[in-house]
Design a protein around this motif. Structure first.
Motif, PDB file in Angstrom:
ATOM      1  N   LYS A   3       0.755  -1.527  -0.117  1.00 49.81           N
ATOM      2  CA  LYS A   3       0.040  -0.034  -0.225  1.00 49.81           C
ATOM      3  C   LYS A   3       0.806   1.379  -0.065  1.00 49.81           C
ATOM      4  CE  LYS A   3      -3.929  -1.984   2.252  1.00 49.81           C
ATOM      5  NZ  LYS A   3      -4.378  -2.438   3.537  1.00 49.81           N
ATOM      6  N   LEU A   4       0.330   2.280  -0.808  1.00 43.56           N
ATOM      7  CA  LEU A   4       1.088   3.464  -0.901  1.00 43.56           C
ATOM      8  C   LEU A   4       0.178   4.436  -0.357  1.00 43.56           C
ATOM      9  CD1 LEU A   4       3.297   5.605  -1.829  1.00 43.56           C
ATOM     10  CD2 LEU A   4       2.043   5.765  -3.955  1.00 43.56           C
ATOM     11  N   VAL A  95     -12.405  13.237 -15.727  1.00 43.46           N
ATOM     12  CA  VAL A  95     -11.438  12.854 -14.768  1.00 43.46           C
ATOM     13  C   VAL A  95     -11.525  11.760 -13.562  1.00 43.46           C
ATOM     14  CG1 VAL A  95     -10.397  14.297 -12.681  1.00 43.46           C
ATOM     15  CG2 VAL A  95     -11.136  15.536 -14.893  1.00 43.46           C
ATOM     16  N   ASP A  96     -10.628  10.964 -13.466  1.00 35.46           N
ATOM     17  CA  ASP A  96     -10.739  10.157 -12.410  1.00 35.46           C
ATOM     18  C   ASP A  96      -9.428   9.955 -11.559  1.00 35.46           C
ATOM     19  OD1 ASP A  96     -11.681   8.106 -10.864  1.00 35.46           O
ATOM     20  OD2 ASP A  96     -11.938   6.428 -12.568  1.00 35.46           O
ATOM     21  N   ASP A  97      -9.398   9.342 -10.443  1.00 39.06           N
ATOM     22  CA  ASP A  97      -8.169   9.382  -9.663  1.00 39.06           C
ATOM     23  C   ASP A  97      -7.003   8.534 -10.162  1.00 39.06           C
ATOM     24  OD1 ASP A  97      -9.635   7.030  -9.228  1.00 39.06           O
ATOM     25  OD2 ASP A  97      -9.414   7.087  -6.994  1.00 39.06           O
ATOM     26  N   LEU A  98      -7.473   7.206 -10.849  1.00 38.78           N
ATOM     27  CA  LEU A  98      -6.500   6.594 -11.359  1.00 38.78           C
ATOM     28  C   LEU A  98      -6.843   5.662 -12.713  1.00 38.78           C
ATOM     29  CD1 LEU A  98      -5.376   3.410  -9.650  1.00 38.78           C
ATOM     30  CD2 LEU A  98      -7.354   4.891  -8.769  1.00 38.78           C
ATOM     31  N   ALA A 125      -7.878  12.859 -17.601  1.00 41.85           N
ATOM     32  CA  ALA A 125      -6.874  13.175 -16.619  1.00 41.85           C
ATOM     33  C   ALA A 125      -7.139  12.440 -15.621  1.00 41.85           C
ATOM     34  CB  ALA A 125      -6.974  14.602 -16.375  1.00 41.85           C
ATOM     35  N   VAL A 126      -5.891  11.919 -14.994  1.00 44.56           N
ATOM     36  CA  VAL A 126      -5.763  11.194 -13.691  1.00 44.56           C
ATOM     37  C   VAL A 126      -4.588  11.592 -12.814  1.00 44.56           C
ATOM     38  CG1 VAL A 126      -7.038   9.066 -14.795  1.00 44.56           C
ATOM     39  CG2 VAL A 126      -4.700   9.423 -14.637  1.00 44.56           C
ATOM     40  N   VAL A 127      -4.580  11.124 -11.639  1.00 42.19           N
ATOM     41  CA  VAL A 127      -3.486  11.493 -10.841  1.00 42.19           C
ATOM     42  C   VAL A 127      -2.475  10.369 -11.125  1.00 42.19           C
ATOM     43  CG1 VAL A 127      -2.597  11.623  -8.601  1.00 42.19           C
ATOM     44  CG2 VAL A 127      -4.658  12.464  -9.183  1.00 42.19           C
ATOM     45  N   TRP A 128      -2.795   9.087 -10.757  1.00 41.19           N
ATOM     46  CA  TRP A 128      -1.957   8.006 -11.228  1.00 41.19           C
ATOM     47  C   TRP A 128      -2.341   6.997 -12.373  1.00 41.19           C
ATOM     48  CZ3 TRP A 128      -4.231   9.157  -6.198  1.00 41.19           C
ATOM     49  CH2 TRP A 128      -3.125   9.347  -5.489  1.00 41.19           C
ATOM     50  N   VAL A 129      -1.364   6.379 -13.188  1.00 40.41           N
ATOM     51  CA  VAL A 129      -1.526   5.471 -14.169  1.00 40.41           C
ATOM     52  C   VAL A 129      -0.719   4.418 -13.689  1.00 40.41           C
ATOM     53  CG1 VAL A 129      -1.420   4.693 -16.632  1.00 40.41           C
ATOM     54  CG2 VAL A 129      -1.818   7.088 -16.051  1.00 40.41           C
ATOM     55  N   LYS A 130      -1.295   3.073 -13.624  1.00 41.29           N
ATOM     56  CA  LYS A 130      -0.584   1.969 -13.168  1.00 41.29           C
ATOM     57  C   LYS A 130       0.105   1.376 -14.380  1.00 41.29           C
ATOM     58  CE  LYS A 130      -2.519   0.866  -8.653  1.00 41.29           C
ATOM     59  NZ  LYS A 130      -3.025  -0.185  -8.002  1.00 41.29           N
ATOM     60  N   ILE A 150      -2.996   2.270  -3.871  1.00 42.09           N
ATOM     61  CA  ILE A 150      -3.071   3.677  -3.181  1.00 42.09           C
ATOM     62  C   ILE A 150      -3.923   4.055  -2.313  1.00 42.09           C
ATOM     63  CG2 ILE A 150      -2.981   6.054  -4.093  1.00 42.09           C
ATOM     64  CD1 ILE A 150      -2.125   4.802  -7.024  1.00 42.09           C
ATOM     65  N   VAL A 151      -3.632   4.069  -1.037  1.00 38.49           N
ATOM     66  CA  VAL A 151      -4.694   4.773  -0.085  1.00 38.49           C
ATOM     67  C   VAL A 151      -4.566   6.254  -0.222  1.00 38.49           C
ATOM     68  CG1 VAL A 151      -5.164   4.814   2.346  1.00 38.49           C
ATOM     69  CG2 VAL A 151      -4.234   2.649   1.206  1.00 38.49           C
ATOM     70  N   GLN A 152      -5.529   7.127  -0.662  1.00 38.96           N
ATOM     71  CA  GLN A 152      -5.398   8.413  -0.956  1.00 38.96           C
ATOM     72  C   GLN A 152      -6.145   9.004   0.534  1.00 38.96           C
ATOM     73  OE1 GLN A 152      -7.347   9.510  -4.603  1.00 38.96           O
ATOM     74  NE2 GLN A 152      -7.470   7.412  -5.150  1.00 38.96           N
ATOM     75  N   PRO A 153      -5.789  10.307   0.897  1.00 38.44           N
ATOM     76  CA  PRO A 153      -5.998  10.702   2.225  1.00 38.44           C
ATOM     77  C   PRO A 153      -7.355  10.987   2.641  1.00 38.44           C
ATOM     78  CG  PRO A 153      -5.253  12.538   0.466  1.00 38.44           C
ATOM     79  CD  PRO A 153      -5.187  11.364  -0.079  1.00 38.44           C
ATOM     80  N   PHE A 154      -8.307  10.682   1.769  1.00 36.34           N
ATOM     81  CA  PHE A 154      -9.859  10.795   1.945  1.00 36.34           C
ATOM     82  C   PHE A 154     -10.131   9.346   2.012  1.00 36.34           C
ATOM     83  CE2 PHE A 154      -9.125  11.838  -2.390  1.00 36.34           C
ATOM     84  CZ  PHE A 154      -9.669  10.628  -3.194  1.00 36.34           C
ATOM     85  N   GLU A 155      -9.309   8.243   1.921  1.00 35.16           N
ATOM     86  CA  GLU A 155      -9.744   6.724   1.944  1.00 35.16           C
ATOM     87  C   GLU A 155      -9.220   6.302   3.146  1.00 35.16           C
ATOM     88  OE1 GLU A 155      -9.807   5.334  -2.363  1.00 35.16           O
ATOM     89  OE2 GLU A 155      -7.660   5.410  -1.861  1.00 35.16           O
TER      90      GLU A 155
END
Length: 165
Positions: A3-4, A95-98, A125-130, A150-155
């Motif tokens: 986990k990140l 737009v999505d997170d990843l 657009a996304v923040v991360w691409v695996k 990925i554990v985002q701050p709101f998760e």
């Protein structure tokens, strides 16, 4: 799976990177279309920075895994409509997170194009691409080299009780 954990300061820096990439590209959307839930923070940041309205589409392809963590990708479910004030048309930034497997974003692009014919330009657009994503978004802050969860701050609340057991 490792986990990140990403805190809010890191997350806002990543959002700023995506904003800069969209601005540098010169794409000026008429709408930012955020995918609920994960894409909403990025969509909000882009909507404010680019001075355009935000719309929301709900989509989910993750269900509860054996540990109940919502980490098993399954059939994509998409809301019957987009929530927005106005008419979704023109240039749209989806737009999505990843982009994890990439299948969700790929399906959403086809869904939006099929259901909203007044859209004449669509970018993503996304923040991360695996690394194994089959879909390559137009804009991303980070192209990952590993497959960490990925554990985002709101998760954080999603994992606090499970991780402490």
């Amino acid at each position: 799976m490792s986990k990140l954990y990403v805190d809010y300061a890191q997350y806002h820096q990543l959002i700023d990177q995506v904003i800069a990439k969209v601005q540098d590209d010169g794409f000026k959307p008429d709408w930012v279309l955020g995918v609920s839930r994960g894409g909403l923070f990025l969509a909000d940041g882009l909507s404010r920075a680019l001075r355009c309205p935000m719309a929301v589409i709900a989509a989910s392809s993750y269900g509860a895994g054996e540990a109940g963590e919502g980490t098993v990708q399954g059939v994509l479910q998409v809301s019957a409509s987009v929530a927005c004030v106005g008419h979704l048309a023109g240039r749209v930034l989806l737009v999505d997170d990843l982009a994890d497997s990439g299948h969700t974003l790929e399906a959403l692009v086809h869904h939006v194009q099929a259901h909203y014919p007044a859209i004449h330009a669509l970018k993503t657009a996304v923040v991360w691409v695996k690394p194994h994503s089959v879909f390559k978004p137009d804009f991303a802050a980070h192209w990952m080299t590993d497959d960490a969860w990925i554990v985002q701050p709101f998760e954080v609340r999603d994992f606090q009780s499970r991780d402490s057991k």
